[in-house]
Scaffold this motif. Structure first.
Motif, mmCIF file in Angstrom:
data_model
loop_
_atom_site.group_PDB
_atom_site.id
_atom_site.type_symbol
_atom_site.label_atom_id
_atom_site.label_comp_id
_atom_site.label_asym_id
_atom_site.label_seq_id
_atom_site.Cartn_x
_atom_site.Cartn_y
_atom_site.Cartn_z
ATOM 1 N N THR A 39 23.441 19.284 -8.018
ATOM 2 C CA THR A 39 22.336 18.390 -8.390
ATOM 3 C C THR A 39 21.230 18.483 -7.339
ATOM 4 O OG1 THR A 39 23.782 16.902 -9.620
ATOM 5 C CG2 THR A 39 21.692 15.989 -8.852
ATOM 6 N N SER A 40 21.597 18.429 -6.070
ATOM 7 C CA SER A 40 20.618 18.586 -4.986
ATOM 8 C C SER A 40 20.047 19.994 -4.974
ATOM 9 C CB SER A 40 21.262 18.282 -3.631
ATOM 10 O OG SER A 40 21.699 16.945 -3.578
ATOM 11 N N PHE A 41 20.904 20.979 -5.226
ATOM 12 C CA PHE A 41 20.462 22.375 -5.288
ATOM 13 C C PHE A 41 19.394 22.548 -6.366
ATOM 14 C CE2 PHE A 41 20.846 26.643 -7.087
ATOM 15 C CZ PHE A 41 20.708 27.440 -5.949
ATOM 16 N N THR A 42 19.598 21.895 -7.507
ATOM 17 C CA THR A 42 18.637 21.978 -8.611
ATOM 18 C C THR A 42 17.258 21.488 -8.167
ATOM 19 O OG1 THR A 42 20.386 21.719 -10.244
ATOM 20 C CG2 THR A 42 18.160 21.180 -10.967
ATOM 21 N N ARG A 43 17.227 20.360 -7.470
ATOM 22 C CA ARG A 43 15.955 19.809 -6.992
ATOM 23 C C ARG A 43 15.301 20.714 -5.951
ATOM 24 N NH1 ARG A 43 18.768 14.846 -7.644
ATOM 25 N NH2 ARG A 43 19.494 14.844 -5.492
ATOM 26 N N SER A 44 16.092 21.235 -5.027
ATOM 27 C CA SER A 44 15.505 22.003 -3.923
ATOM 28 C C SER A 44 15.108 23.425 -4.312
ATOM 29 C CB SER A 44 16.466 22.033 -2.730
ATOM 30 O OG SER A 44 17.629 22.751 -3.042
ATOM 31 N N THR A 45 15.515 23.865 -5.497
ATOM 32 C CA THR A 45 15.176 25.234 -5.918
ATOM 33 C C THR A 45 14.332 25.267 -7.189
ATOM 34 O OG1 THR A 45 17.235 25.477 -7.189
ATOM 35 C CG2 THR A 45 17.268 26.193 -4.863
ATOM 36 N N GLN A 46 13.773 24.137 -7.565
ATOM 37 C CA GLN A 46 12.948 24.120 -8.780
ATOM 38 C C GLN A 46 11.676 24.945 -8.576
ATOM 39 O OE1 GLN A 46 11.756 20.098 -9.691
ATOM 40 N NE2 GLN A 46 11.369 19.645 -7.549
ATOM 41 N N GLY A 47 11.038 25.286 -9.665
ATOM 42 C CA GLY A 47 9.821 26.089 -9.612
ATOM 43 C C GLY A 47 8.812 25.527 -8.632
ATOM 44 N N GLY A 48 8.204 26.393 -7.841
ATOM 45 C CA GLY A 48 7.221 25.973 -6.859
ATOM 46 C C GLY A 48 7.808 25.706 -5.479
ATOM 47 N N GLU A 49 9.132 25.538 -5.387
ATOM 48 C CA GLU A 49 9.776 25.328 -4.087
ATOM 49 C C GLU A 49 10.004 26.684 -3.425
ATOM 50 O OE1 GLU A 49 10.404 22.471 -2.534
ATOM 51 O OE2 GLU A 49 9.529 21.368 -4.219
ATOM 52 N N PRO A 50 9.967 26.737 -2.088
ATOM 53 C CA PRO A 50 10.146 28.016 -1.399
ATOM 54 C C PRO A 50 11.457 28.738 -1.740
ATOM 55 C CG PRO A 50 9.352 26.363 0.145
ATOM 56 C CD PRO A 50 9.658 25.647 -1.155
#
Length: 152
Positions: free
Chosen positions: A84-95
């Motif tokens: 769940t956290s991985f999903t947020r931190s790797t969404q489009g636009g994230e480094p």
């Protein structure tokens, strides 16, 4: 201490990993929680290297749930982060968004690392409930079932 022995000690290390018995107990608890919540799911518990130790699939869980559960656990253990956290931190636009394109990576809730004595010893992945949040509930129940057997 002889130099040879000192060098040998530096060239190796001991690491803890989840046992197949603990993995099975966690998987059963997660699957039962999904059933109680009305979901047909697949559950995988992977070792610290990302390899599946145990995989259970309920009779009406979709065929895609098996690979998805295994790969959610793989993602959680290899990135040392719940999916769940991985999903947020790797969404489009994230480094870090590009890592989603690596093989076996699943950016949907339901994968959670399992820790013991400050180290990750495995991970659990659940797939089949309607949405990652519901999969997370089942995965957390699996970890709770073995919590007393883990060192904290």
């Amino acid at each position: 201490m002889p130099v040879g022995l000192l060098l040998a000690q530096q060239a190796t290390f001991t690491s803890a990993s989840l046992t197949p018995d603990a993995a099975l107990k966690a998987a059963r608890a997660a699957l039962e929680t999904c059933r109680k919540n009305g979901h047909q799911a697949a559950v995988s518990v992977n070792d610290r290297a990302g390899n599946a130790l145990v995989m259970l699939r309920d009779r009406f869980a979709g065929p895609h749930t098996v690979d998805t559960a295994i790969n959610k656990a793989y993602t959680a253990v290899t990135f040392k982060l719940d999916t769940t956290s991985f999903t947020r931190s790797t969404q489009g636009g994230e480094p870090a968004s590009g890592v989603r394109h690596l093989p076996r990576i699943v950016a949907i809730g339901g994968g959670i690392p399992i820790e013991s004595a400050g180290s990750i010893v495995g991970a659990i992945g659940v797939s089949g409930a309607p949405g990652g949040d519901a999969d997370d509930v089942c995965a957390k129940a699996g970890i709770a079932a073995i919590r007393d057997e883990l060192d904290f």
